[in-house]
Design a protein around this motif. Structure first.
Motif, PDB file in Angstrom:
ATOM      1  N   LEU A 246       0.414  -1.527  -0.058  1.00 29.21           N
ATOM      2  CA  LEU A 246       0.181  -0.247  -0.189  1.00 29.21           C
ATOM      3  C   LEU A 246       0.573   1.651   0.110  1.00 29.21           C
ATOM      4  CD1 LEU A 246      -2.534   1.377  -0.101  1.00 29.21           C
ATOM      5  CD2 LEU A 246      -2.699   1.310   2.511  1.00 29.21           C
ATOM      6  N   VAL A 267      -0.717  -0.974  -4.689  1.00 27.26           N
ATOM      7  CA  VAL A 267      -1.965  -0.482  -4.249  1.00 27.26           C
ATOM      8  C   VAL A 267      -1.274   0.765  -3.932  1.00 27.26           C
ATOM      9  CG1 VAL A 267      -3.614  -1.043  -2.844  1.00 27.26           C
ATOM     10  CG2 VAL A 267      -2.070  -2.870  -3.483  1.00 27.26           C
ATOM     11  N   GLN A 269      -3.032   4.892  -2.520  1.00 23.82           N
ATOM     12  CA  GLN A 269      -4.106   5.242  -2.264  1.00 23.82           C
ATOM     13  C   GLN A 269      -3.297   6.965  -1.866  1.00 23.82           C
ATOM     14  OE1 GLN A 269      -6.842   4.767   0.262  1.00 23.82           O
ATOM     15  NE2 GLN A 269      -6.815   7.194   0.366  1.00 23.82           N
ATOM     16  N   GLU A 335      -9.019   6.482  -6.612  1.00 22.49           N
ATOM     17  CA  GLU A 335      -7.726   6.139  -5.356  1.00 22.49           C
ATOM     18  C   GLU A 335      -7.842   6.533  -4.447  1.00 22.49           C
ATOM     19  OE1 GLU A 335      -4.339   7.042  -8.063  1.00 22.49           O
ATOM     20  OE2 GLU A 335      -4.293   5.271  -9.368  1.00 22.49           O
ATOM     21  N   THR A 338      -9.259   4.293  -1.446  1.00 18.83           N
ATOM     22  CA  THR A 338      -8.546   2.517  -1.856  1.00 18.83           C
ATOM     23  C   THR A 338      -8.233   1.548  -0.317  1.00 18.83           C
ATOM     24  OG1 THR A 338      -6.598   3.083  -3.818  1.00 18.83           O
ATOM     25  CG2 THR A 338      -6.796   1.099  -2.163  1.00 18.83           C
ATOM     26  N   ARG A 341     -11.890   0.121   0.081  1.00 19.42           N
ATOM     27  CA  ARG A 341     -12.365  -1.207  -0.604  1.00 19.42           C
ATOM     28  C   ARG A 341     -11.192  -1.918   0.205  1.00 19.42           C
ATOM     29  NH1 ARG A 341     -11.463   2.641  -5.015  1.00 19.42           N
ATOM     30  NH2 ARG A 341     -13.593   3.231  -6.121  1.00 19.42           N
ATOM     31  N   TRP A 414      -5.867  -7.909   1.070  1.00 15.46           N
ATOM     32  CA  TRP A 414      -5.418  -7.898  -0.382  1.00 15.46           C
ATOM     33  C   TRP A 414      -4.663  -9.032  -0.532  1.00 15.46           C
ATOM     34  CZ3 TRP A 414      -2.520  -3.053   1.087  1.00 15.46           C
ATOM     35  CH2 TRP A 414      -1.033  -3.626   1.367  1.00 15.46           C
TER      36      TRP A 414
END
Length: 414
Positions: A246, A267, A269, A335, A338, A341, A414
């Motif tokens: 992340l 990933v 954010q 984004e 994120t 999610r 994830w």
């Protein structure tokens, strides 16, 4: 006259202490009247003199006894200084040379007590406690008038030089540290202001919640070369860039592009606070407060799909009167959600949905560097603030949850 280098005792050398040391108490009568600490200092200096004499006798032999096989000879004394209570105190150092007269032999006791490492450490600790260089001598322990008169190293310039050198060394160690053993779950990158310079800072969060400062580079997040070199440097120092991670960023496009170039599975954010400021800066004050309130409410919604629908509806409303703000809101909107999610718990999400953790760390540095009046170069902007790794809080970002083991980390999401 040979130069006194104040070399320290080697790590593998052993400081041999005599079983008994005699100190003349009559010489300490004056120190006793100044208090117990002054008496202890006077006693300590007397013991130091006895230890030096013992070293000389061990190398040369007893005074007054001729030894044709001796390998060293006495060579008088030389003024020197030892570290005592945050200052340097003058002490006469006995000298010993080889019998051939070709080299001077070191005294283990002198090497142990003449080093300046402790002095540098005390200077940094007092400066971190906000003791200015002008008032540095007021924070030192009373060591007695005799030792005080023979002391040095407490001037503003001397303290400043030691502090700058020590923090520069600590920062260099921090920026060159091996990262192969770090188990990161999140990486935060943001641009901050230090003195008159813009710097890019990278902060990592490990699996147990510890915040670790990773990198610092002068430049802006909009500079592709700066951020690219910073991230490539993390990879070269051993950071694993092959597994999902992340990455929390501001809105700079160059930074996002550099992240996708260096990391295999980032990933991303986007910082929600940066997004909120970017939108409200394009609105008049009367409208900005209402829009900010609605954006905060949407970002607090635990359902990322509902939050995105609310923000898209807000963008459609702004299209009619403020199209620039509407375009800014839509840019990278997905984004900014994120973390939602991923199903990150709310307590942990508060840390990961913005780059505030970096600002909190740098604010500690600014607070401790408040006495720095002039930063005349980019180097001084990197050196003068205390090293972040030394004062950064290592609190866990999921404080408030029952236990760290029960709070899901971003990786588990994830």
């Amino acid at each position: 006259m040979p130069k006194d280098t104040h070399s320290t005792l080697p790590a593998d050398a052993e400081l041999v202490l005599p079983e008994r040391v005699t100190v003349a108490l009559v010489e300490l009568a004056g120190a006793a009247r100044e208090g117990l600490l002054a008496l202890a200092v006077g006693t300590g200096l007397g013991v130091l003199g006895s230890l030096l004499d013992t070293d000389v006798e061990r190398l040369v032999g007893p005074r007054g006894r001729h030894n044709p096989q001796r390998a060293a000879v006495r060579h008088g004394t030389q003024p020197g200084r030892v570290t005592l209570g945050g200052r340097r105190v003058r002490v006469d150092r006995p000298r010993v040379r080889s019998a051939e007269g070709t080299a001077e032999l070191p005294l283990p006791t002198w090497q142990a007590f003449a080093g300046t490492e402790l002095l540098d450490q005390l200077a940094v600790e007092r400066m971190l406690a906000k003791l200015s260089t002008r008032r540095y001598h007021h924070g030192l322990e009373p060591v007695g008038s005799r030792a005080e008169q023979a002391s040095s190293g407490t001037s503003r310039s001397a303290v400043s030089r030691r502090f700058v050198a020590a923090t520069e060394h600590a920062l260099a160690e921090l920026l060159a540290a091996d990262l192969s053993g770090l188990d990161l779950v999140a990486l935060l990158i943001d641009g901050i202001r230090v003195a008159e310079h813009t710097c890019v800072v990278a902060l990592g969060i490990t699996l147990d919640g510890t915040k670790v400062p990773l990198a610092l580079a002068e430049g802006a997040t909009e500079n592709a070369t700066v951020v690219g070199d910073l991230l490539a440097g993390l990879r070269d120092r051993g950071l694993d860039t092959t597994r999902p991670l992340l990455v929390v960023l501001d809105g700079a496009k160059a930074l996002r592009r550099a992240v996708t170039d260096v990391f295999d599975h980032p990933v991303i954010q986007r910082c929600q606070l940066h997004k909120l400021r970017n939108v409200t800066d394009r609105l008049p004050d009367a409208v900005a407060s209402t829009v900010a309130k609605r954006m905060r409410a949407a970002y607090r919604n635990p359902d990322a799909l509902v939050a995105q629908a609310e923000l898209e509806a807000l963008a459609r409303e702004l299209d009619r009167s403020h199209p620039g703000a509407a375009a800014s809101l839509r840019e990278g909107l997905a984004e900014t959600l994120t973390v939602g999610r991923l199903g990150v718990p709310p307590t942990l999400a508060r840390t990961l949905r913005s780059t505030n953790a970096i600002e909190s760390m740098i604010e500690i540095c600014r607070d401790h560097a408040v006495n720095v009046k002039r930063s005349r170069s980019g180097k001084s902007s990197r050196v003068r603030p205390p090293p972040p790794g030394r004062i950064i809080s290592t609190r866990r970002p999921w404080l408030g949850s029952p236990r760290p083991s029960t709070a899901r980390s971003p990786r588990s999401c994830w």
